[in-house]
Design an enzyme around this catalytic site. Structure first.
Site, PDB file in Angstrom:
ATOM      1  N   LYS A   1       0.813  -1.171   0.014  1.00  0.00           N
ATOM      2  CA  LYS A   1      -0.040   0.144   0.020  1.00  0.00           C
ATOM      3  C   LYS A   1       0.769   1.036  -0.077  1.00  0.00           C
ATOM      4  O   LYS A   1       0.650   2.120  -0.753  1.00  0.00           O
ATOM      5  CB  LYS A   1      -1.184   0.010   1.420  1.00  0.00           C
ATOM      6  CG  LYS A   1      -1.631   1.417   1.547  1.00  0.00           C
ATOM      7  CD  LYS A   1      -2.298   1.292   2.836  1.00  0.00           C
ATOM      8  CE  LYS A   1      -1.717   1.496   4.108  1.00  0.00           C
ATOM      9  NZ  LYS A   1      -1.398   2.727   4.278  1.00  0.00           N
ATOM     10  N   ASN A   2       1.773   1.524   0.940  1.00  0.00           N
ATOM     11  CA  ASN A   2       2.627   2.376   0.981  1.00  0.00           C
ATOM     12  C   ASN A   2       3.755   2.818  -0.020  1.00  0.00           C
ATOM     13  O   ASN A   2       4.328   3.741  -0.186  1.00  0.00           O
ATOM     14  CB  ASN A   2       3.304   2.476   2.401  1.00  0.00           C
ATOM     15  CG  ASN A   2       2.326   2.516   3.293  1.00  0.00           C
ATOM     16  OD1 ASN A   2       1.107   2.839   3.306  1.00  0.00           O
ATOM     17  ND2 ASN A   2       2.696   2.314   4.687  1.00  0.00           N
TER      18      ASN A   2
ATOM     19  N   CYS B   1      -4.876  12.114  12.991  1.00  0.00           N
ATOM     20  CA  CYS B   1      -5.777  10.740  13.020  1.00  0.00           C
ATOM     21  C   CYS B   1      -5.461   9.966  14.310  1.00  0.00           C
ATOM     22  O   CYS B   1      -4.920  10.485  15.164  1.00  0.00           O
ATOM     23  CB  CYS B   1      -5.058  10.118  11.942  1.00  0.00           C
ATOM     24  SG  CYS B   1      -3.687   9.116  12.421  1.00  0.00           S
TER      25      CYS B   1
ATOM     26  N   ARG C   1       0.335  13.946  13.187  1.00  0.00           N
ATOM     27  CA  ARG C   1       0.589  13.822  11.660  1.00  0.00           C
ATOM     28  C   ARG C   1       0.684  14.972  11.073  1.00  0.00           C
ATOM     29  O   ARG C   1      -0.060  15.421   9.967  1.00  0.00           O
ATOM     30  CB  ARG C   1      -0.493  13.143  10.902  1.00  0.00           C
ATOM     31  CG  ARG C   1      -0.858  11.643  11.915  1.00  0.00           C
ATOM     32  CD  ARG C   1       0.275  10.619  11.872  1.00  0.00           C
ATOM     33  NE  ARG C   1       0.975  10.177  10.463  1.00  0.00           N
ATOM     34  CZ  ARG C   1       0.014   9.017   9.915  1.00  0.00           C
ATOM     35  NH1 ARG C   1      -0.862   8.539  10.355  1.00  0.00           N
ATOM     36  NH2 ARG C   1       0.427   8.619   8.760  1.00  0.00           N
TER      37      ARG C   1
ATOM     38  N   ASP D   1       4.792   0.376  12.080  1.00  0.00           N
ATOM     39  CA  ASP D   1       3.479  -0.276  11.578  1.00  0.00           C
ATOM     40  C   ASP D   1       3.469  -1.758  12.135  1.00  0.00           C
ATOM     41  O   ASP D   1       2.518  -2.377  11.710  1.00  0.00           O
ATOM     42  CB  ASP D   1       3.539  -0.337   9.907  1.00  0.00           C
ATOM     43  CG  ASP D   1       3.159   1.165   9.617  1.00  0.00           C
ATOM     44  OD1 ASP D   1       3.591   1.559   8.172  1.00  0.00           O
ATOM     45  OD2 ASP D   1       3.027   2.137  10.590  1.00  0.00           O
TER      46      ASP D   1
ATOM     47  N   ARG E   1      -8.246  -0.881   4.902  1.00  0.00           N
ATOM     48  CA  ARG E   1      -7.380   0.052   4.099  1.00  0.00           C
ATOM     49  C   ARG E   1      -6.000  -0.554   3.844  1.00  0.00           C
ATOM     50  O   ARG E   1      -5.461   0.010   2.859  1.00  0.00           O
ATOM     51  CB  ARG E   1      -7.010   1.399   5.213  1.00  0.00           C
ATOM     52  CG  ARG E   1      -8.304   2.043   5.536  1.00  0.00           C
ATOM     53  CD  ARG E   1      -8.083   3.237   6.531  1.00  0.00           C
ATOM     54  NE  ARG E   1      -7.133   3.908   5.952  1.00  0.00           N
ATOM     55  CZ  ARG E   1      -6.620   5.301   6.247  1.00  0.00           C
ATOM     56  NH1 ARG E   1      -6.912   5.600   7.534  1.00  0.00           N
ATOM     57  NH2 ARG E   1      -5.614   5.929   5.461  1.00  0.00           N
TER      58      ARG E   1
HETATM   59  C1  EPZ Z   1       4.317   6.717   6.303  1.00  0.00           C
HETATM   60  O1  EPZ Z   1       3.469   7.873   7.258  1.00  0.00           O
HETATM   61  C2  EPZ Z   1       3.405   5.692   6.379  1.00  0.00           C
HETATM   62  N1  EPZ Z   1       2.102   6.041   5.439  1.00  0.00           N
HETATM   63  C3  EPZ Z   1       2.905   5.196   7.696  1.00  0.00           C
HETATM   64  O2  EPZ Z   1       1.950   4.006   7.612  1.00  0.00           O
HETATM   65  C4  EPZ Z   1       4.079   4.885   8.689  1.00  0.00           C
HETATM   66  O3  EPZ Z   1       3.676   4.306   9.941  1.00  0.00           O
HETATM   67  C5  EPZ Z   1       4.978   6.122   8.598  1.00  0.00           C
HETATM   68  O4  EPZ Z   1       5.503   6.446   7.425  1.00  0.00           O
HETATM   69  C6  EPZ Z   1       6.224   5.857   9.556  1.00  0.00           C
HETATM   70  O5  EPZ Z   1       6.802   4.450   8.867  1.00  0.00           O
HETATM   71  C7  EPZ Z   1       2.417   5.972   4.327  1.00  0.00           C
HETATM   72  O6  EPZ Z   1       3.697   5.854   3.670  1.00  0.00           O
HETATM   73  C8  EPZ Z   1       1.364   6.520   3.277  1.00  0.00           C
HETATM   74  P1  EPZ Z   1       6.005  10.189   8.553  1.00  0.00           P
HETATM   75  P2  EPZ Z   1       3.757   9.421   7.147  1.00  0.00           P
HETATM   76  O7  EPZ Z   1       5.947  11.372   8.087  1.00  0.00           O
HETATM   77  O8  EPZ Z   1       4.901   9.519   5.916  1.00  0.00           O
HETATM   78  C9  EPZ Z   1       6.633  13.535  11.940  1.00  0.00           C
HETATM   79  C10 EPZ Z   1       0.174   2.554   7.704  1.00  0.00           C
HETATM   80  O9  EPZ Z   1       0.024   1.912   8.852  1.00  0.00           O
HETATM   81  N2  EPZ Z   1       6.629  14.435  10.926  1.00  0.00           N
HETATM   82  O10 EPZ Z   1       7.221   9.304   8.282  1.00  0.00           O
HETATM   83  O11 EPZ Z   1       2.615  10.228   7.248  1.00  0.00           O
HETATM   84  C11 EPZ Z   1       5.494  12.694  12.475  1.00  0.00           C
HETATM   85  O12 EPZ Z   1       4.582  13.453  13.144  1.00  0.00           O
HETATM   86  C12 EPZ Z   1       0.625   3.921   7.838  1.00  0.00           C
HETATM   87  O13 EPZ Z   1       0.293   2.182   6.749  1.00  0.00           O
HETATM   88  C13 EPZ Z   1       6.603  15.885  11.169  1.00  0.00           C
HETATM   89  O14 EPZ Z   1       6.834  16.193  12.369  1.00  0.00           O
HETATM   90  O15 EPZ Z   1       4.805   9.280   8.565  1.00  0.00           O
HETATM   91  C14 EPZ Z   1       5.880  11.356  12.895  1.00  0.00           C
HETATM   92  O16 EPZ Z   1       6.088  11.688  14.239  1.00  0.00           O
HETATM   93  C15 EPZ Z   1       0.482   4.687   9.213  1.00  0.00           C
HETATM   94  N3  EPZ Z   1       6.275  16.759  10.131  1.00  0.00           N
HETATM   95  C16 EPZ Z   1       7.228  11.099  12.003  1.00  0.00           C
HETATM   96  O17 EPZ Z   1       7.456  12.405  11.454  1.00  0.00           O
HETATM   97  C17 EPZ Z   1       6.002  16.312   8.950  1.00  0.00           C
HETATM   98  O18 EPZ Z   1       6.103  17.166   8.015  1.00  0.00           O
HETATM   99  C18 EPZ Z   1       7.168  10.071  10.956  1.00  0.00           C
HETATM  100  O19 EPZ Z   1       6.148  10.437  10.199  1.00  0.00           O
HETATM  101  C19 EPZ Z   1       5.856  14.805   8.600  1.00  0.00           C
HETATM  102  C20 EPZ Z   1       6.315  14.084   9.626  1.00  0.00           C
END
Ligand code: EPZ
Length: 421
Positions: free
Chosen positions: A22-23, A118, A123, A306, A398
């Site tokens: 998915k990702n 969420c 996020r 995850d 999802r």
């Molecule tokens: C991706 O989400 C995945 N989703 C998530 O999978 C996964 O849990 C996550 O990466 C971490 O591996 C997809 O790829 C579609 P992040 P993402 O931005 O990109 C902080 C699932 O279950 N952050 O890496 O949204 C954030 O708060 C889903 O399949 C900022 O502070 O995660 C978090 O603490 C859930 N500012 C950390 O970084 C930003 O602009 C990691 O978030 C962006 C992120």
């Protein structure tokens, strides 16, 4: 709405084939916005999040042809009439923000609903926007939308305060047509980021360093249409690895990238499971008693956040004390209260969970709260005594393709029924 009903106690025996990730699919679909001709994706799973992104791309004016049974998806963003992502769609899938980068790169503007938080955390997308602004984009936030505009994006050196996965992907997508070189420092190293970089390079982009913490993108004038096969879903694979280990099963997980599962394999071996590489995939054999192990979630190549909920389910029936630290998201223990209703002994202190293994769980009526939490409840139901019912499994749909069919084929007593509750 549907619910899943499980009679616990069966060992999982046999083999299961992992679906496309998915990702990985979501950023690849966004990459199709970069060109005006037909793009083709194969090994695409049938998932709700992918359906949501199809709706969004059609809303923008893209044409879509699909053969879900064959895992094929064709997208042509010939004319992007509306470079926008409305609230109604973004609120159901925050990964819609992945259209920001390609829309600004192709159309010079984009208006996307801010995703909001969420179940698992705030996020934010501040790092996505910081990078676009550094590349020359004008950012305006009002009425819950962010409008990003730029006549020309120029290459920049961008340091990411946290290795955001979709942030890295969004900025990579924005940089492919930028003037000059963009360097993403402290970039995410997830396999899905590498998959996207490989796909963009096959289109004629010039990206190096994907899979490391420094990615370089040299802007090009034009790209060829995308034709790419989606990598296997490492989280689905990990979920089935835990399912086999928890149920004293013997399961061959086929069509998985073994390198992407290293930390999961290490932790399952520590917990006493056999994890062997075979020509067709990974064989996981569960043994009792399960040993309690400690782990912390970290960005790739660390233990994936995850997989935290799924591993916690297994630790709930292990033989000792497990300390779990969730370092990535601030609220990713929503599954704990439901596991405790099954008899699990778990104490939460901020981002740390202390799991004291119990002799067994008892089946209960449960409610899913988010994608991976719902998977952990299904796993707990597989080993619980009696009947477990998991409602609100639209969360599960999802990110898992036909999970109940795959578990049924492995010997689980599981079915999906209408939830009239
Ligand atoms: C991706 O989400 C995945 N989703 C998530 O999978 C996964 O849990 C996550 O990466 C971490 O591996 C997809 O790829 C579609 P992040 P993402 O931005 O990109 C902080 C699932 O279950 N952050 O890496 O949204 C954030 O708060 C889903 O399949 C900022 O502070 O995660 C978090 O603490 C859930 N500012 C950390 O970084 C930003 O602009 C990691 O978030 C962006 C992120």
């Amino acid at each position: 709405m549907d619910k899943i009903v499980i009679e616990g106690g069966n060992r999982l025996i046999g083999e299961v084939t992992v679906s496309g990730a998915k990702n990985a699919v979501l950023p690849l679909m966004a990459a199709c916005l970069l060109v005006d001709d037909w793009c083709e994706l194969t090994n695409v799973p049938e998932l709700r999040d992918i359906e949501t992104l199809k709706v969004l791309l059609r809303f923008m004016g893209a044409e879509i042809e699909e053969d879900p049974a064959a895992g094929k998806l064709r997208i042509r963003a010939g004319e992007i009439k509306k470079p926008e992502a409305p609230y109604e769609l973004v609120k159901t899938m925050r990964a819609s923000v992945l259209v920001l980068g390609p829309l600004v790169a192709r159309c010079k503007r984009a208006k996307v609903s801010l995703p909001g938080g969420c179940a698992i955390g705030a996020r934010p997308i501040d790092l996505h926007l910081m990078g676009l602004e550094k590349m020359g984009a004008n950012i305006e936030i009002e009425h819950g939308y962010v409008t990003v505009s730029a006549e020309h994006l120029h290459g920049e050196k961008i340091y990411l305060d946290s290795p955001t996965v979709t942030g890295t992907e969004n900025l990579m997508l924005a940089a492919v047509y930028a003037d000059g070189e963009t360097v993403l420092e402290n970039a995410a190293m997830e396999p899905e980021v590498v998959c996207l970089a490989d796909a963009l390079n096959s289109m004629g982009a010039d990206i190096t360093g994907a899979g490391t913490d420094t990615i370089r993108i040299s802007g090009v004038k034009a790209l060829r249409p995308l034709k790419h096969t989606v990598i296997p879903d490492r989280v689905e694979a990990g979920t089935f690895m835990v399912a086999s280990a928890m149920t004293r099963g013997n399961v061959l997980i086929k069509n998985c990238n073994i390198m992407d599962l290293e930390t999961i394999s290490v932790k399952l071996r520590e917990a006493g499971a056999t994890v062997d590489e075979e020509p067709d995939g990974l064989r996981v054999i569960g043994h009792y008693p399960i040993r309690s192990v400690d782990f912390r979630t970290q960005p790739f190549p660390g233990f994936p956040t995850d997989m935290q909920a799924q591993m916690m389910s297994m630790m709930s029936v292990a033989s000792g004390l497990s300390v779990i630290l969730e370092t990535v998201f601030e609220n990713r223990f929503m599954h704990v209260s439901e596991l405790k209703r099954m008899g699990a002994d778990i104490t939460i202190n901020d981002r740390t969970a202390i799991v004291k293994g119990v002799r067994g769980l008892s089946g209960a009526q449960l409610m899913a709260t988010d994608l991976r939490a719902s998977a952990s409840l299904i796993l707990a139901g597989l080993v619980a005594e009696g009947t477990t019912e998991v409602s609100r499994i639209y969360h599960l749909d999802r990110g898992y393709e036909k999970i109940e069919d795959k578990l049924l084929a492995l010997g689980a007593e599981i079915k999906r029924v209408k939830d009239n509750g």
